[in-house]
Every structure is written in structure tokens, then in C-alpha cells.
Design a protein around this motif. Sequence first.
Motif, PDB file in Angstrom:
ATOM      1  N   ALA A  26       0.744  -1.280   0.177  1.00 36.04           N
ATOM      2  CA  ALA A  26       0.017  -0.023  -0.086  1.00 36.04           C
ATOM      3  C   ALA A  26       0.800   1.251  -0.022  1.00 36.04           C
ATOM      4  N   ALA A  27       2.117   1.166   0.816  1.00 36.13           N
ATOM      5  CA  ALA A  27       2.696   2.425   0.995  1.00 36.13           C
ATOM      6  C   ALA A  27       3.673   2.572  -0.729  1.00 36.13           C
ATOM      7  N   VAL A  28       3.945   1.503  -1.184  1.00 33.36           N
ATOM      8  CA  VAL A  28       4.529   1.969  -2.480  1.00 33.36           C
ATOM      9  C   VAL A  28       3.370   2.190  -3.680  1.00 33.36           C
ATOM     10  N   LYS A  29       2.273   1.491  -3.572  1.00 37.93           N
ATOM     11  CA  LYS A  29       1.361   1.876  -4.354  1.00 37.93           C
ATOM     12  C   LYS A  29       1.023   3.582  -4.435  1.00 37.93           C
ATOM     13  N   GLY A  30       1.058   4.044  -3.328  1.00 35.90           N
ATOM     14  CA  GLY A  30       0.797   5.470  -3.189  1.00 35.90           C
ATOM     15  C   GLY A  30       1.848   6.534  -3.926  1.00 35.90           C
ATOM     16  N   MET A  31       3.086   5.801  -4.187  1.00 32.50           N
ATOM     17  CA  MET A  31       3.894   6.429  -4.590  1.00 32.50           C
ATOM     18  C   MET A  31       4.285   6.221  -6.244  1.00 32.50           C
ATOM     19  N   LEU A  32       3.519   5.388  -6.685  1.00 32.11           N
ATOM     20  CA  LEU A  32       3.456   5.024  -8.264  1.00 32.11           C
ATOM     21  C   LEU A  32       2.495   5.728  -9.037  1.00 32.11           C
ATOM     22  N   PRO A  33       2.498   5.907 -10.342  1.00 35.67           N
ATOM     23  CA  PRO A  33       1.545   6.597 -11.130  1.00 35.67           C
ATOM     24  C   PRO A  33       0.129   5.964 -10.999  1.00 35.67           C
ATOM     25  N   ARG A  34      -0.940   6.768 -11.147  1.00 33.37           N
ATOM     26  CA  ARG A  34      -2.088   5.864 -11.369  1.00 33.37           C
ATOM     27  C   ARG A  34      -2.441   5.678 -12.704  1.00 33.37           C
ATOM     28  N   GLY A  35      -3.260   4.589 -12.978  1.00 26.84           N
ATOM     29  CA  GLY A  35      -3.522   4.053 -14.275  1.00 26.84           C
ATOM     30  C   GLY A  35      -2.850   2.786 -14.497  1.00 26.84           C
ATOM     31  N   HIS A  36      -2.817   2.379 -15.851  1.00 27.20           N
ATOM     32  CA  HIS A  36      -2.592   1.189 -16.197  1.00 27.20           C
ATOM     33  C   HIS A  36      -0.891   1.008 -16.017  1.00 27.20           C
ATOM     34  N   LEU A  37      -0.056   2.246 -16.072  1.00 27.70           N
ATOM     35  CA  LEU A  37       1.293   2.049 -16.125  1.00 27.70           C
ATOM     36  C   LEU A  37       1.735   1.806 -14.690  1.00 27.70           C
ATOM     37  N   GLY A  38       0.989   2.242 -13.590  1.00 27.95           N
ATOM     38  CA  GLY A  38       1.405   2.171 -12.289  1.00 27.95           C
ATOM     39  C   GLY A  38       0.742   0.593 -11.916  1.00 27.95           C
ATOM     40  N   ARG A  39      -0.317   0.178 -12.267  1.00 23.95           N
ATOM     41  CA  ARG A  39      -0.616  -1.114 -12.048  1.00 23.95           C
ATOM     42  C   ARG A  39       0.507  -2.099 -12.492  1.00 23.95           C
ATOM     43  N   LYS A  40       1.028  -1.946 -13.589  1.00 21.58           N
ATOM     44  CA  LYS A  40       1.911  -2.896 -14.439  1.00 21.58           C
ATOM     45  C   LYS A  40       3.205  -2.568 -13.521  1.00 21.58           C
ATOM     46  N   GLN A  41       3.398  -1.521 -13.148  1.00 22.50           N
ATOM     47  CA  GLN A  41       4.867  -1.476 -12.291  1.00 22.50           C
ATOM     48  C   GLN A  41       4.889  -2.134 -10.993  1.00 22.50           C
ATOM     49  N   LEU A  42       3.496  -2.105 -10.223  1.00 24.75           N
ATOM     50  CA  LEU A  42       3.257  -2.737  -9.081  1.00 24.75           C
ATOM     51  C   LEU A  42       3.418  -4.225  -9.030  1.00 24.75           C
ATOM     52  N   LYS A  43       3.038  -4.769 -10.175  1.00 28.19           N
ATOM     53  CA  LYS A  43       3.184  -6.126 -10.372  1.00 28.19           C
ATOM     54  C   LYS A  43       4.640  -6.906 -10.236  1.00 28.19           C
ATOM     55  N   LYS A  44       5.655  -5.852 -10.598  1.00 32.38           N
ATOM     56  CA  LYS A  44       6.990  -6.205 -10.384  1.00 32.38           C
ATOM     57  C   LYS A  44       7.311  -6.294  -8.804  1.00 32.38           C
ATOM     58  N   LEU A  45       6.444  -5.835  -8.080  1.00 28.37           N
ATOM     59  CA  LEU A  45       6.988  -5.903  -6.512  1.00 28.37           C
ATOM     60  C   LEU A  45       6.572  -6.928  -5.802  1.00 28.37           C
ATOM     61  N   LYS A  46       7.417  -7.995  -5.262  1.00 29.35           N
ATOM     62  CA  LYS A  46       7.085  -9.240  -4.521  1.00 29.35           C
ATOM     63  C   LYS A  46       7.529  -8.881  -3.331  1.00 29.35           C
ATOM     64  N   VAL A  47       6.510  -9.090  -2.330  1.00 30.23           N
ATOM     65  CA  VAL A  47       6.590  -8.980  -0.641  1.00 30.23           C
ATOM     66  C   VAL A  47       6.412 -10.092  -0.212  1.00 30.23           C
ATOM     67  N   TYR A  48       7.331 -10.566   0.857  1.00 36.30           N
ATOM     68  CA  TYR A  48       7.143 -11.771   1.731  1.00 36.30           C
ATOM     69  C   TYR A  48       7.405 -11.246   3.219  1.00 36.30           C
ATOM     70  N   ALA A  49       6.751 -11.792   3.993  1.00 37.13           N
ATOM     71  CA  ALA A  49       6.627 -11.548   5.393  1.00 37.13           C
ATOM     72  C   ALA A  49       8.001 -12.375   6.051  1.00 37.13           C
TER      73      ALA A  49
END
Length: 148
Positions: free
Chosen positions: A109-132
Motif C-alpha cells: 500500500a505504501a509503494v502503491k501510493g508512490m506510483l503513477p495512477r492508471g495502467h502504467l502504475g498497476r503494471k509497475q506494481l506487479k513487479k513488486l514481490k513482498v514476503y513476510a
Amino acid sequence: MKQTRMHKTYVAKPGEVERKWYVVDATGKTLGRLASRIATMLRGKHKPEFTPHEDVGDFVIVLNAEKIKVTGRKLDQKKYYRVSGYPSGLHSVTLRRQLELHPDRVIRAAVKGMLPRGHLGRKQLKKLKVYAGDEHPHEAQQPEPLEL
């Protein structure tokens, strides 16, 4: 009249982008500072061939998401909201509870707020892999450690 030389602006094309994999250990890191560095890597702003309207960023793996640090009283005051879609279906949860249940969603959620809105931001967010924890299934990509 003197003739001047025109320089062409480089525009990255999707086929010529070389992507790397980075791994980040979030243990003891401050949430916002970590998220802004990750967003920079996902967008590709650290590369000389950065193009604002193309996805030129790298993949980022975040480990130990439950061990992040926040300042002040954010653990009890910061809230995350989600809506079920039904009437009065607004649910809120504090940062402390979210770290117990779904620590990966806090960083996402923190990274998503710092990426552009729209299809480009969603595409970039898919390259983030987070593990506990400190295990991840991406050893085949040979990720490089990223120091923050």
C-alpha cells in the motif's frame, strides 16, 4: 543565420528494456523511506534510459515485511480501509493489526501510493514481490541485494 545541431531525445521501447532483480531486507527499515526507494526502482528512475510513459523499471523482492519500523504513534493511529461493496461495508484496521495479519499489504500500500495512477502504475506494481519471512521463490532470477 547560424545553424544549430538538434539532439534527439532517447525514448525506451518495451522490447529493449533490460530488467534486473533486486532483493531488499526490510528488517529495521522505516516504512516510508523504504517505500520511496522501492518505488524509484520499480519505475526505473535510477536508469539513464528512464522514460516516463514506458515501464522500464526492475523487479524488487522485499523480505521480512513484518519487521519494518514506523515512527511516532502510527502503529495505533494509522488506519487501513477496505470496502466490501455492501451497505455499511467499510472496514478499518490499524497498522499494528495489519502487520500481524498481512504484513505484505502494508509495504504494498505504501509503494502503491508512490506510483503513477492508471495502467502504467498497476503494471509497475506487479513487479513488486513482498514476503513476510526471509524466504522467497525467486532464486532462479539471481536477485542482487539492494542496500538502502
